[in-house]
Design an enzyme around this catalytic site. Structure first.
Site, PDB file in Angstrom:
ATOM      1  N   CYS A   1      19.039 -16.756-116.475  1.00  0.00           N
ATOM      2  CA  CYS A   1      18.340 -16.200-115.307  1.00  0.00           C
ATOM      3  C   CYS A   1      18.993 -14.924-114.784  1.00  0.00           C
ATOM      4  CB  CYS A   1      18.247 -17.256-114.204  1.00  0.00           C
ATOM      5  SG  CYS A   1      19.828 -17.742-113.493  1.00  0.00           S
TER       6      CYS A   1
ATOM      7  N   GLN B   1      12.164 -18.787-110.640  1.00  0.00           N
ATOM      8  CA  GLN B   1      12.828 -18.396-111.888  1.00  0.00           C
ATOM      9  C   GLN B   1      12.277 -19.192-113.067  1.00  0.00           C
ATOM     10  OE1 GLN B   1      15.497 -15.964-112.330  1.00  0.00           O
ATOM     11  NE2 GLN B   1      14.622 -16.243-114.375  1.00  0.00           N
TER      12      GLN B   1
ATOM     13  N   ASP C   1      23.452 -20.821-117.551  1.00  0.00           N
ATOM     14  CA  ASP C   1      23.568 -20.132-116.261  1.00  0.00           C
ATOM     15  C   ASP C   1      25.057 -20.023-115.941  1.00  0.00           C
ATOM     16  OD1 ASP C   1      23.009 -19.102-113.716  1.00  0.00           O
ATOM     17  OD2 ASP C   1      22.326 -21.013-112.872  1.00  0.00           O
TER      18      ASP C   1
ATOM     19  N   ARG D   1      15.825 -17.524 -99.416  1.00  0.00           N
ATOM     20  CA  ARG D   1      16.955 -17.904-100.289  1.00  0.00           C
ATOM     21  C   ARG D   1      18.046 -18.427 -99.374  1.00  0.00           C
ATOM     22  NH1 ARG D   1      19.660 -14.745-105.306  1.00  0.00           N
ATOM     23  NH2 ARG D   1      17.788 -15.693-106.192  1.00  0.00           N
TER      24      ARG D   1
ATOM     25  N   ARG E   1       9.717 -12.133-113.445  1.00  0.00           N
ATOM     26  CA  ARG E   1       9.798 -12.572-112.047  1.00  0.00           C
ATOM     27  C   ARG E   1       8.745 -11.827-111.220  1.00  0.00           C
ATOM     28  NH1 ARG E   1      14.580 -14.579-109.992  1.00  0.00           N
ATOM     29  NH2 ARG E   1      13.329 -14.967-108.135  1.00  0.00           N
TER      30      ARG E   1
ATOM     31  N   HIS F   1      15.414 -23.564-108.104  1.00  0.00           N
ATOM     32  CA  HIS F   1      15.057 -22.138-108.241  1.00  0.00           C
ATOM     33  C   HIS F   1      13.700 -22.059-108.956  1.00  0.00           C
ATOM     34  CE1 HIS F   1      15.513 -17.962-108.159  1.00  0.00           C
ATOM     35  NE2 HIS F   1      16.482 -17.759-109.015  1.00  0.00           N
TER      36      HIS F   1
HETATM   37  N1  NVA Z   1      22.706 -20.954-110.313  1.00  0.00           N
HETATM   38  C1  NVA Z   1      22.871 -19.605-109.817  1.00  0.00           C
HETATM   39  C2  NVA Z   1      21.612 -18.821-110.045  1.00  0.00           C
HETATM   40  C3  NVA Z   1      21.672 -17.393-109.585  1.00  0.00           C
HETATM   41  C4  NVA Z   1      20.361 -16.665-109.741  1.00  0.00           C
HETATM   42  C5  NVA Z   1      23.236 -19.635-108.339  1.00  0.00           C
HETATM   43  O1  NVA Z   1      22.692 -20.478-107.617  1.00  0.00           O
HETATM   44  O2  NVA Z   1      24.066 -18.839-107.923  1.00  0.00           O
HETATM   45  N1   CP Z   2      17.945 -14.720-111.245  1.00  0.00           N
HETATM   46  C1   CP Z   2      18.000 -14.400-109.942  1.00  0.00           C
HETATM   47  O1   CP Z   2      17.460 -15.095-109.058  1.00  0.00           O
HETATM   48  O2   CP Z   2      18.665 -13.237-109.700  1.00  0.00           O
HETATM   49  P1   CP Z   2      19.124 -12.665-108.289  1.00  0.00           P
HETATM   50  O3   CP Z   2      20.229 -13.560-107.787  1.00  0.00           O
HETATM   51  O4   CP Z   2      19.620 -11.272-108.604  1.00  0.00           O
HETATM   52  O5   CP Z   2      17.966 -12.662-107.338  1.00  0.00           O
END
Ligand code: NVA
Ligand code: CP
Length: 311
Positions: A265, A139, A225, A109, A293, A136
């Site tokens: 998500c 997800q 989101d 990540r 997930r 992502h």
């Molecule tokens: N769009 C959000 C998703 C978090 C799971 C982010 O990138 O922070």
């Molecule tokens: N939806 C998702 O990826 O959640 P986290 O940021 O908690 O991993």
């Protein structure tokens, strides 16, 4: 896994897998989920190790990958920018060379997609995108599996995306192209989805709307989101003002199909991108979505390491 192994595949974007591979993975996820629910031991990844690299915060991604790997008999190494040399400017290529000599699989990540691509280009083992600024994919795999569980095939259906043209939106667009559904998108001006980035082959899979309500009309699934994704916190105040009319509420849900689902998500902010009575209401499947997930990622790890298995 040896370099050049015929099975060697990375999962950096949704379009890294084909429709028929997704069909296999969704069927397999259903089997793996049933086994898990029945407390049946299934450990095909004994002695395999997953390195998880987090340069941003996480709850679901961390727990699902870590629990999933242990459940399949493997183990995990958890690294963050703060507690490794990753935060001290060791080149990503060097980190990739080293880490991938010691583990069987890497989940990352991070911020820019280019970083995970550079890592993958120097990795001896498969690399999975656990979220970047651009995508992502794990997800969206879970979201589509959740849709299938509740409503059957997503092919030919309409998904409404209300909110930021962010990593989730880009990934939904790739999924619409590959799996044959239509994505309705409504974002405030200045936050549009980047269609060139997603690189879709069928431009008809996307319909853009100025009004979020119009995007929801006739949709089989409405999804949104956070207004401010990780890495964009400095824009928070400006985004709250720009997105004020992009809150998914009961009125928007009423314009969708009567049996439309709502997904998010998570983490969610009730009263910002979604009204509490929607996310906590009967059309919401956000808890199934989060749980899935675990199941889809177990199947993804099995697929990347072992290929198709018939048991
Ligand atoms: N769009 C959000 C998703 C978090 C799971 C982010 O990138 O922070
Ligand atoms: N939806 C998702 O990826 O959640 P986290 O940021 O908690 O991993």
């Amino acid at each position: 896994m040896k370099p050049g192994h015929t099975l060697m595949k990375h999962y950096l974007q949704f379009k890294d897998l084909r429709a028929e591979e997704y069909a296999y993975l969704f069927e397999r996820a259903s089997i793996i989920k049933t086994r898990f629910k029945n407390y049946e031991r299934y450990q095909p990844l004994t002695d395999r190790t997953l390195a998880m690299i987090f340069e941003k915060a996480s709850t679901r991604t961390r727990v699902s990958f870590e629990a999933g790997m242990y459940q399949m008999g493997g183990s995990v190494v958890h690294l963050t920018t703060g507690d490794s040399q990753l935060g001290r400017a060791e080149p990503v290529e060097d980190s990739a060379r080293v880490i991938s000599r010691m583990v069987d699989l890497v989940m990352i990540r991070t911020f820019e997609q280019s970083k995970i691509e550079r890592f993958a280009a120097h990795s001896r083992v498969p690399v999975i995108n656990g979220l970047t600024n651009e995508y992502h994919p794990c997800q969206i795999m879970a979201d589509i599996f959740t849709f299938i569980e509740h409503r059957g095939s997503i092919q030919g259906k309409t998904v409404a995306w209300v909110g930021d043209g962010n990593n989730m939106a880009n990934t939904w667009l790739q999924a619409a192209d590959i799996l044959g559904f239509t994505l309705h998108v409504s974002t405030p001006s200045g936050y549009e989805i980047d269609t060139a980035l997603a690189g879709v082959s069928n431009p008809n899979c996307l319909k853009v709307f100025k009004s979020p309500a119009a995007a929801c009309e006739g949709a089989h699934l409405v999804t949104t989101d956070v207004w401010t994704s990780m890495g964009f916190e400095a824009e928070n105040a400006q985004r709250r003002a720009a997105f004020a009319d992009w809150c998914v509420d009961a009125q928007m849900m009423q314009l969708a199909q009567p049996d439309a689902l709502f997904m998010h998500c998570l983490p969610a902010h009730r009263g910002e991108e979604v009204a509490a009575d929607v996310i906590d209401g009967p059309q919401s499947v956000v808890w199934d979505e989060a749980e899935n997930r675990l199941h889809v990622q177990k199947v993804l790890m099995e697929y990347l390491l072992l290929g198709r298995v018939g048991h």
